[in-house]
Design a protein around this motif. Sequence first.
Motif, mmCIF file in Angstrom:
data_model
loop_
_atom_site.group_PDB
_atom_site.id
_atom_site.type_symbol
_atom_site.label_atom_id
_atom_site.label_comp_id
_atom_site.label_asym_id
_atom_site.label_seq_id
_atom_site.Cartn_x
_atom_site.Cartn_y
_atom_site.Cartn_z
ATOM 1 N N GLY A 161 -3.343 10.487 -7.474
ATOM 2 C CA GLY A 161 -4.517 10.867 -6.545
ATOM 3 C C GLY A 161 -3.851 10.616 -4.938
ATOM 4 N N ASP A 162 -2.725 10.184 -4.553
ATOM 5 C CA ASP A 162 -2.503 9.828 -3.349
ATOM 6 C C ASP A 162 -1.409 11.012 -2.870
ATOM 7 N N MET A 163 -0.899 11.670 -3.923
ATOM 8 C CA MET A 163 0.316 12.632 -3.780
ATOM 9 C C MET A 163 -0.302 13.899 -3.269
ATOM 10 N N VAL A 164 0.633 14.682 -2.474
ATOM 11 C CA VAL A 164 0.253 15.976 -1.997
ATOM 12 C C VAL A 164 1.354 16.821 -2.053
ATOM 13 N N ILE A 207 -4.249 -1.357 5.331
ATOM 14 C CA ILE A 207 -3.169 -2.020 4.833
ATOM 15 C C ILE A 207 -2.014 -1.652 5.274
ATOM 16 N N PRO A 257 -4.213 -3.226 -2.343
ATOM 17 C CA PRO A 257 -4.612 -3.210 -0.833
ATOM 18 C C PRO A 257 -5.792 -3.731 -0.413
ATOM 19 N N GLY A 314 0.889 -1.148 0.005
ATOM 20 C CA GLY A 314 0.095 -0.084 -0.182
ATOM 21 C C GLY A 314 0.896 1.226 0.010
ATOM 22 N N GLU A 337 -14.211 20.940 -2.185
ATOM 23 C CA GLU A 337 -15.598 21.097 -1.935
ATOM 24 C C GLU A 337 -15.788 22.770 -2.690
ATOM 25 N N THR A 362 2.723 2.537 -2.654
ATOM 26 C CA THR A 362 2.865 2.907 -3.896
ATOM 27 C C THR A 362 2.107 4.344 -4.070
ATOM 28 N N GLU A 363 2.545 5.544 -4.261
ATOM 29 C CA GLU A 363 1.790 6.610 -4.532
ATOM 30 C C GLU A 363 1.248 6.944 -5.952
ATOM 31 N N TYR A 364 0.037 6.544 -6.280
ATOM 32 C CA TYR A 364 -0.758 7.067 -7.574
ATOM 33 C C TYR A 364 -1.152 8.647 -7.423
ATOM 34 N N ARG A 379 -3.136 10.897 5.985
ATOM 35 C CA ARG A 379 -2.375 10.539 5.038
ATOM 36 C C ARG A 379 -1.973 9.040 4.761
ATOM 37 N N ARG A 418 -7.298 9.038 4.091
ATOM 38 C CA ARG A 418 -6.339 9.344 3.031
ATOM 39 C C ARG A 418 -5.988 10.727 3.218
ATOM 40 N N ARG A 441 -3.881 19.794 -8.324
ATOM 41 C CA ARG A 441 -4.009 18.178 -8.589
ATOM 42 C C ARG A 441 -5.542 17.973 -9.196
ATOM 43 N N THR A 499 -2.810 6.610 2.662
ATOM 44 C CA THR A 499 -3.207 6.434 1.318
ATOM 45 C C THR A 499 -3.283 5.024 0.573
ATOM 46 N N GLY A 500 -2.777 4.296 1.588
ATOM 47 C CA GLY A 500 -2.961 2.798 0.849
ATOM 48 C C GLY A 500 -4.254 2.146 0.616
#
Lengths: 435, 297, 159
Positions: free
Chosen positions: A37-40, C76, C105, A31, A119, A33-35, C33, C29, A271, C35-36
């Motif tokens: 949509g997971d990146m900030v 996860i 995950p 879990g 939002e 891996t940062e896609y 944070r 998420r 993003r 995000t898994g």
Amino acid sequence: MSEDTSPETTGAYHWIGKNVTKPDALEKALGATEYVGDMVVPGMLHAKILWAGAPHGVIRNIDTKDAARVPGVAAVLTASDVPGTNRYGLAVPDQRALADDKVRSAGDALALVAAEDEEAAEEAVAKIKVDLEPLRPILTYEDALDPMAPAIHEGGNVFQHTTVRKGDLEKGIEESDVIVENAYHTHRMDHVPMEPEAGLAYVDPSGVLNILVGTQYPYRDRRQIAPALDLAMNKVRVIQAPIGGGFGRKDDITAEIHVGLLALKTRRPVRLVYTREESLIANTKRHPMAMNFRTGARKDGLLTFLDGDIYGDTGAGVSLGAYVIKKAGIHATGPYDVPNIRVDTYTLYTNNLVSGAMRGFGVMQAAVAHESQMDQLAHRLGMSPLEFRIKNCLKPGLASSTGQLMNEGCGIEATLQRIKDYMSAHDLRFNRPHA
Amino acid sequence: MRFDYFEPATLEEAGELLREGKGARKPLAGGTDIVIQLRRRVVRTQGLVNLKRIPELWGWAREPGEGLRLGACTPMRDLETAAAVGERFPSITEALRVVGSLQLRNIASVGGNLCNASPSADTAPPLVALGATASVRTPESRLETVPVENFFEGPGASVLGTGGLLLAVEVPEPAPCTGDAFERFTPRSAMDIAIASAAAAVTLDAAGERVAAARIALGAVAPTPVRALRAEEFVLEKELTPDVVARAGRAAMDECQPIDDIRGSAAYRRELVGILVRRVLRQAMERARARSETETV
Amino acid sequence: MRQRYALRVNGETRETEAEPHESLLDVLRENLRLTGSKKGCNEAECGSCTVLLNGRPVVSCLVLVPDAVGRDIVTIEALAGDGTPHPVQRQMVEQGGVQCGYCTPGMIMSAYALLQENPHPTDEEIRFAISGNICRCTGYGKIVKAVRAAAEEVGRAAS
């Protein structure tokens, strides 16, 4: 059956037949891996898109004043804010980053918002007012072929016509003892990669626009992004992010130009993450096709001719449709030897969602038609559908519909034979009786 | 989808919160329907009243000879994995196993499935076929008992109206020699919604031959889950031979009122009803027979 | 109205601020944070967001954050918390059950929950346990194989 002594099973190959673990698999299983949509990143804005939602219309006005006043909104952009050509497309640049003169499909983007949080961006999108003058929507093959119908793009709604010709069709028809004729329709299909489209863009201190995206083709992306945004090619860097499934749809531009434009305008990282619903209404799908096939065979089981027309609905943009639909025509015979052929294909613009590449690239649609025809011919001839295929399949020395000589790598006969052996070893039969 | 959120600890508090809301607040159980409806903006609300922390609405009890009682907020998965439920009421377990995913059924409640009042609610046909009743608290705080069969008033509408609460569902102990079954048809075998569904509860006579009582319920083929009364009447006092079962299926096809929608045409649904009714009748009969053998031993 | 919530996540109490309408998935998420857990549909259709709530697998996209208060949440990120991948994670890698990785995950959480409850599942039980997790890459065969191999590995370690 004799013992399998192929190199795959005896271990004579270095890689083939071995279990090789993918280098990125463990971090994915953790879990970690940062896609996209997971990146900030610090200072990052969130983007939302206003989609057309209507298939065809002239854009009279887009009023963004109220949207721009929503607290937290950093930018609300429409086509007039795009510095470059605003055009992209894999075959021809017929798609707009933001719709300008017209709406051509419900999946067209009309405006972009970047805000401090999702939002606020959503609220702003809801406040954009669009004045659209509806035009007759072109939604069917018949509409697209109607010469009186309004043209979706300059140049009419038939984008491309291709032909496959081989042998003498009339002779093939005369020699036939049985002929089957049918119409087949396949449906539009979404790839549904588990990761909805996403992009993250920022302008670095040297002025280069960096775009992180789960794409299938970063360099071709760059060739489309740069002119659309009026940037030199070396001022755009597309960074391949982990891709949560593509299956063809991420061959095309998805979020790249939109996040790029917002980052250029706001000078902040932006993003954009699609919802599943957005992913379903926007970007490419598998082409629906209408196929009218007439196929003949002789009493001895040999195919005589194929006479067919294929109409492909590429939607409001060609994307790779011209190649996909042409390919359906080239593969209209399937892996079978047909001596006499007439096949025409038509790539049609409609106001439906854009269709593009998807696993199989046109060959799947053709297979629905040619394999159904093969089954029906076998049935009419009283032959086993498997024997009928073994008899007619391409073999070394024969040529494809377009004249490509089968020499190496023509494995269809061996494959069918393996199926036959398997069926007899396991006492399997076809559901439908023959002979 | 901003809204106020309340977590009452008692039924009285919950009733009061809903009354104060004057229809602008909605009860929340598992939330697996309403949260999606709120996100899609097909439903709007000023407040959600979460019922899950009210102890009376939670849990289930099964005493042999005394039927099954289940609290409205009990997660579906609790019942699905309960051997005591599956042994006596296999149709309930069969229906629960196909609702959404396992991860959804750990949240979703049976009560919520009924209150959402979808014509295709999977738990409705077995409960109707088994003659279950619903314990309801009216907006005026009266307690009432309503047969589940009469609980639904239309797509998305039930006797609860605004402000009423479903407290529990009671399934009576079946008569001796009774078997039940549920079947539905979906294009995909997981994560799908029924195009049509059917449940049957069949009681055989002491000899295990003729039908002494039968209830057949259909899902997704009318504005609410419905009984197939003519099919029920037809099988009464008959042996369930293949011919009788087939004719019962045809009777059910004639009396249902399906519509065309994105999942299937009315004609297709009608065909399915014939097939599903045949299957559930046969299965219910076999289970009734098996039960009559064990009960007489 | 924004409120403070204390959530018990992966054995730790984590304080965070959120609106009550926010989902557990978004809070995990965006706020924590973690995000898994992935967002594939946000409607309980795909299973990418599967986490354990009091030991049971749930779609975290439909759990409102106040509903998760007072319950044990496992994501996860906790499965290899001590640095050693769980057998399900390792077998997913070794048996080729991971391709694009986006469903992975959630798939692993469903499989992990199954093995906690049923250490010796049949293939049918494995398929049933992961039937709420959509994978568009593998065709599921290798995932089932991985879960079976993980069960055998856990079984061997226990005996």
